[in-house]
Design a protein around this motif. Structure first.
Motif, PDB file in Angstrom:
ATOM      1  N   GLU A   3       0.777  -1.065   0.082  1.00  0.00           N
ATOM      2  CA  GLU A   3      -0.029   0.051   0.086  1.00  0.00           C
ATOM      3  C   GLU A   3       0.926   1.293   0.103  1.00  0.00           C
ATOM      4  O   GLU A   3       0.475   2.369  -0.086  1.00  0.00           O
ATOM      5  N   ARG A   4       2.162   1.223   0.016  1.00  0.00           N
ATOM      6  CA  ARG A   4       3.035   2.390   0.235  1.00  0.00           C
ATOM      7  C   ARG A   4       3.199   2.965   1.203  1.00  0.00           C
ATOM      8  O   ARG A   4       3.266   4.455   1.209  1.00  0.00           O
ATOM      9  N   GLU A   5       2.549   2.525   2.420  1.00  0.00           N
ATOM     10  CA  GLU A   5       2.389   3.565   3.533  1.00  0.00           C
ATOM     11  C   GLU A   5       3.472   3.494   4.666  1.00  0.00           C
ATOM     12  O   GLU A   5       3.705   4.136   5.277  1.00  0.00           O
ATOM     13  N   ARG A   6       3.752   2.096   4.521  1.00  0.00           N
ATOM     14  CA  ARG A   6       4.867   1.999   5.593  1.00  0.00           C
ATOM     15  C   ARG A   6       6.311   1.302   5.114  1.00  0.00           C
ATOM     16  O   ARG A   6       6.159   0.470   4.135  1.00  0.00           O
ATOM     17  N   TRP A   7       7.170   1.508   6.020  1.00  0.00           N
ATOM     18  CA  TRP A   7       8.606   0.954   5.744  1.00  0.00           C
ATOM     19  C   TRP A   7       8.803  -0.341   6.271  1.00  0.00           C
ATOM     20  O   TRP A   7       8.637  -0.494   7.425  1.00  0.00           O
ATOM     21  N   ILE A   8       9.204  -1.440   5.481  1.00  0.00           N
ATOM     22  CA  ILE A   8       9.340  -2.683   6.178  1.00  0.00           C
ATOM     23  C   ILE A   8      10.513  -3.522   5.663  1.00  0.00           C
ATOM     24  O   ILE A   8      11.286  -2.937   4.694  1.00  0.00           O
ATOM     25  N   VAL A   9      10.836  -4.489   6.287  1.00  0.00           N
ATOM     26  CA  VAL A   9      12.048  -5.445   5.413  1.00  0.00           C
ATOM     27  C   VAL A   9      11.084  -6.178   4.474  1.00  0.00           C
ATOM     28  O   VAL A   9      10.190  -6.558   4.821  1.00  0.00           O
ATOM     29  N   PRO A  10      11.928  -6.865   3.480  1.00  0.00           N
ATOM     30  CA  PRO A  10      11.221  -7.781   2.626  1.00  0.00           C
ATOM     31  C   PRO A  10      11.172  -9.068   3.192  1.00  0.00           C
ATOM     32  O   PRO A  10      11.798  -9.457   4.015  1.00  0.00           O
ATOM     33  N   ASN A  11       9.810  -9.307   3.432  1.00  0.00           N
ATOM     34  CA  ASN A  11       9.305 -10.558   3.828  1.00  0.00           C
ATOM     35  C   ASN A  11       8.128 -11.258   2.896  1.00  0.00           C
ATOM     36  O   ASN A  11       7.565 -10.776   2.259  1.00  0.00           O
TER      37      ASN A  11
ATOM     38  N   SER B 292      15.694 -15.716   0.776  1.00  0.00           N
ATOM     39  CA  SER B 292      16.253 -15.391  -0.089  1.00  0.00           C
ATOM     40  C   SER B 292      15.338 -14.946  -1.462  1.00  0.00           C
ATOM     41  O   SER B 292      15.492 -13.981  -2.218  1.00  0.00           O
ATOM     42  N   ARG B 293      14.399 -16.115  -1.516  1.00  0.00           N
ATOM     43  CA  ARG B 293      13.436 -15.553  -2.671  1.00  0.00           C
ATOM     44  C   ARG B 293      12.788 -14.505  -2.485  1.00  0.00           C
ATOM     45  O   ARG B 293      12.078 -13.883  -3.362  1.00  0.00           O
ATOM     46  N   HIS B 294      12.049 -14.303  -1.356  1.00  0.00           N
ATOM     47  CA  HIS B 294      11.327 -12.929  -0.901  1.00  0.00           C
ATOM     48  C   HIS B 294      12.048 -11.782  -1.115  1.00  0.00           C
ATOM     49  O   HIS B 294      11.455 -10.984  -1.816  1.00  0.00           O
ATOM     50  N   ALA B 295      13.270 -11.650  -0.791  1.00  0.00           N
ATOM     51  CA  ALA B 295      14.245 -10.737  -0.991  1.00  0.00           C
ATOM     52  C   ALA B 295      14.317 -10.279  -2.549  1.00  0.00           C
ATOM     53  O   ALA B 295      14.113  -9.263  -2.916  1.00  0.00           O
ATOM     54  N   PHE B 296      14.430 -11.366  -3.387  1.00  0.00           N
ATOM     55  CA  PHE B 296      14.333 -11.186  -4.533  1.00  0.00           C
ATOM     56  C   PHE B 296      13.258 -10.662  -5.247  1.00  0.00           C
ATOM     57  O   PHE B 296      13.355  -9.622  -6.123  1.00  0.00           O
ATOM     58  N   LYS B 297      12.204 -11.308  -4.953  1.00  0.00           N
ATOM     59  CA  LYS B 297      10.849 -10.940  -5.413  1.00  0.00           C
ATOM     60  C   LYS B 297      10.414  -9.459  -4.982  1.00  0.00           C
ATOM     61  O   LYS B 297       9.916  -8.634  -5.854  1.00  0.00           O
ATOM     62  N   VAL B 298      10.424  -9.205  -3.641  1.00  0.00           N
ATOM     63  CA  VAL B 298       9.946  -8.018  -3.042  1.00  0.00           C
ATOM     64  C   VAL B 298      10.880  -6.897  -3.492  1.00  0.00           C
ATOM     65  O   VAL B 298      10.445  -5.701  -3.781  1.00  0.00           O
TER      66      VAL B 298
ATOM     67  N   ILE C  79      16.851  -7.811  -4.639  1.00  0.00           N
ATOM     68  CA  ILE C  79      18.374  -7.853  -4.282  1.00  0.00           C
ATOM     69  C   ILE C  79      18.637  -9.193  -4.314  1.00  0.00           C
ATOM     70  O   ILE C  79      17.801 -10.161  -3.883  1.00  0.00           O
ATOM     71  N   ILE C  80      19.990  -9.384  -4.577  1.00  0.00           N
ATOM     72  CA  ILE C  80      20.813 -10.735  -4.056  1.00  0.00           C
ATOM     73  C   ILE C  80      21.688 -10.463  -3.219  1.00  0.00           C
ATOM     74  O   ILE C  80      22.510  -9.291  -3.299  1.00  0.00           O
ATOM     75  N   GLY C  81      22.156 -11.393  -2.634  1.00  0.00           N
ATOM     76  CA  GLY C  81      23.496 -11.266  -1.643  1.00  0.00           C
ATOM     77  C   GLY C  81      23.616 -12.482  -0.631  1.00  0.00           C
ATOM     78  O   GLY C  81      23.178 -13.357  -1.049  1.00  0.00           O
TER      79      GLY C  81
ATOM     80  N   LEU D  22      18.564  -5.415  -8.449  1.00  0.00           N
ATOM     81  CA  LEU D  22      18.186  -5.454  -9.862  1.00  0.00           C
ATOM     82  C   LEU D  22      17.465  -4.038 -10.120  1.00  0.00           C
ATOM     83  O   LEU D  22      16.937  -3.087  -9.322  1.00  0.00           O
ATOM     84  N   THR D  23      17.591  -3.451 -11.441  1.00  0.00           N
ATOM     85  CA  THR D  23      16.927  -2.379 -11.946  1.00  0.00           C
ATOM     86  C   THR D  23      15.390  -2.441 -12.111  1.00  0.00           C
ATOM     87  O   THR D  23      14.632  -1.742 -11.645  1.00  0.00           O
ATOM     88  N   HIS D  24      15.114  -3.749 -12.288  1.00  0.00           N
ATOM     89  CA  HIS D  24      13.772  -4.298 -12.737  1.00  0.00           C
ATOM     90  C   HIS D  24      13.362  -5.524 -12.069  1.00  0.00           C
ATOM     91  O   HIS D  24      14.283  -6.320 -12.074  1.00  0.00           O
ATOM     92  N   TRP D  25      12.290  -5.549 -11.220  1.00  0.00           N
ATOM     93  CA  TRP D  25      12.027  -6.442 -10.215  1.00  0.00           C
ATOM     94  C   TRP D  25      10.690  -6.991 -10.132  1.00  0.00           C
ATOM     95  O   TRP D  25       9.877  -5.918 -10.636  1.00  0.00           O
ATOM     96  N   ARG D  26      10.070  -8.138  -9.688  1.00  0.00           N
ATOM     97  CA  ARG D  26       8.805  -8.433  -9.861  1.00  0.00           C
ATOM     98  C   ARG D  26       7.918  -7.690  -9.388  1.00  0.00           C
ATOM     99  O   ARG D  26       6.904  -7.401  -9.713  1.00  0.00           O
ATOM    100  N   GLU D  27       8.127  -7.046  -8.020  1.00  0.00           N
ATOM    101  CA  GLU D  27       7.131  -5.965  -7.195  1.00  0.00           C
ATOM    102  C   GLU D  27       7.585  -4.598  -7.554  1.00  0.00           C
ATOM    103  O   GLU D  27       6.980  -3.839  -6.547  1.00  0.00           O
ATOM    104  N   LYS D  28       8.373  -4.144  -8.257  1.00  0.00           N
ATOM    105  CA  LYS D  28       8.762  -2.767  -8.465  1.00  0.00           C
ATOM    106  C   LYS D  28       7.558  -1.765  -8.644  1.00  0.00           C
ATOM    107  O   LYS D  28       7.642  -0.894  -8.198  1.00  0.00           O
ATOM    108  N   ALA D  29       6.833  -2.396  -9.409  1.00  0.00           N
ATOM    109  CA  ALA D  29       5.357  -1.334  -9.435  1.00  0.00           C
ATOM    110  C   ALA D  29       4.561  -1.090  -8.312  1.00  0.00           C
ATOM    111  O   ALA D  29       3.918   0.041  -8.249  1.00  0.00           O
ATOM    112  N   HIS D  30       4.758  -2.147  -7.349  1.00  0.00           N
ATOM    113  CA  HIS D  30       3.997  -1.983  -6.199  1.00  0.00           C
ATOM    114  C   HIS D  30       4.808  -1.470  -4.974  1.00  0.00           C
ATOM    115  O   HIS D  30       4.202  -1.433  -3.869  1.00  0.00           O
ATOM    116  N   ARG D  31       5.942  -1.247  -4.954  1.00  0.00           N
ATOM    117  CA  ARG D  31       6.884  -0.861  -3.991  1.00  0.00           C
ATOM    118  C   ARG D  31       8.100   0.161  -4.420  1.00  0.00           C
ATOM    119  O   ARG D  31       8.434   0.293  -5.296  1.00  0.00           O
ATOM    120  N   LYS D  32       8.281   0.800  -3.150  1.00  0.00           N
ATOM    121  CA  LYS D  32       9.591   1.787  -3.215  1.00  0.00           C
ATOM    122  C   LYS D  32      10.847   1.061  -2.413  1.00  0.00           C
ATOM    123  O   LYS D  32      10.312   0.269  -1.635  1.00  0.00           O
TER     124      LYS D  32
END
Length: 138
Positions: free
Chosen positions: A27-35, A49-55, A58-60, A97-107
């Motif tokens: 909803e772009r209202e709260r800052w969170i960690v990827p989960n 790791s998969r959630h971090a990549f999708k949400v 990022i990789i690491g 990544l410059t483009h990732w799965r949930e980019k349109a839904h998150r900052k």
């Protein structure tokens, strides 16, 4: 009770200071960690790791075990509330990544640990992030 896994992404910036990556919720209202949800057929570390990549796109390098766990109240779409237990793994981010799965839904944005903690709504997670500057081995 729901079980989730998450990632606390960090890196050492060009200035030599530790930075923490946060993303907004959908909803772009709260800052969170990827989960995200834990899937029984998949090890928690792999799911985190998969959630971090999708949400967050990022990789690491992941910590082999959770660095902390915390609980929060999750409100489901149809109204009921459940206690959600989240195992948080550390991730030393090696690539974004410059483009990732949930980019349109998150900052996503890098913060100092103090600034990240100030933006997190969960008190236990915020306290943990505040202490990161004193943890050189994290």
């Amino acid at each position: 009770q729901l079980h989730q896994v998450g990632v606390l992404p960090w890196r050492i910036g060009r200035d030599g200071e530790r930075k923490v990556l946060l993303v907004t919720d959908r909803e772009r209202e709260r800052w969170i960690v990827p989960n995200g949800p834990l899937v029984k057929a998949c090890p928690p570390l792999v799911m985190a790791s998969r959630h971090a990549f999708k949400v967050a796109g990022i990789i690491g390098d992941m910590s082999p075990a959770p660095v902390m766990t915390h609980r929060y109240i999750k409100t489901l779409n149809d109204g009921p509330q459940l206690v959600c237990c989240v195992a948080i793994f550390g991730m030393n981010v090696r690539g974004t990544l410059t483009h990732w799965r949930e980019k349109a839904h998150r900052k996503r944005r890098w913060f100092s640990p103090q600034a990240a903690a100030d933006r997190l709504g969960d008190i236990a997670l915020a306290d943990f992030v505040r202490k990161l500057d004193a943890e050189p081995g994290f």
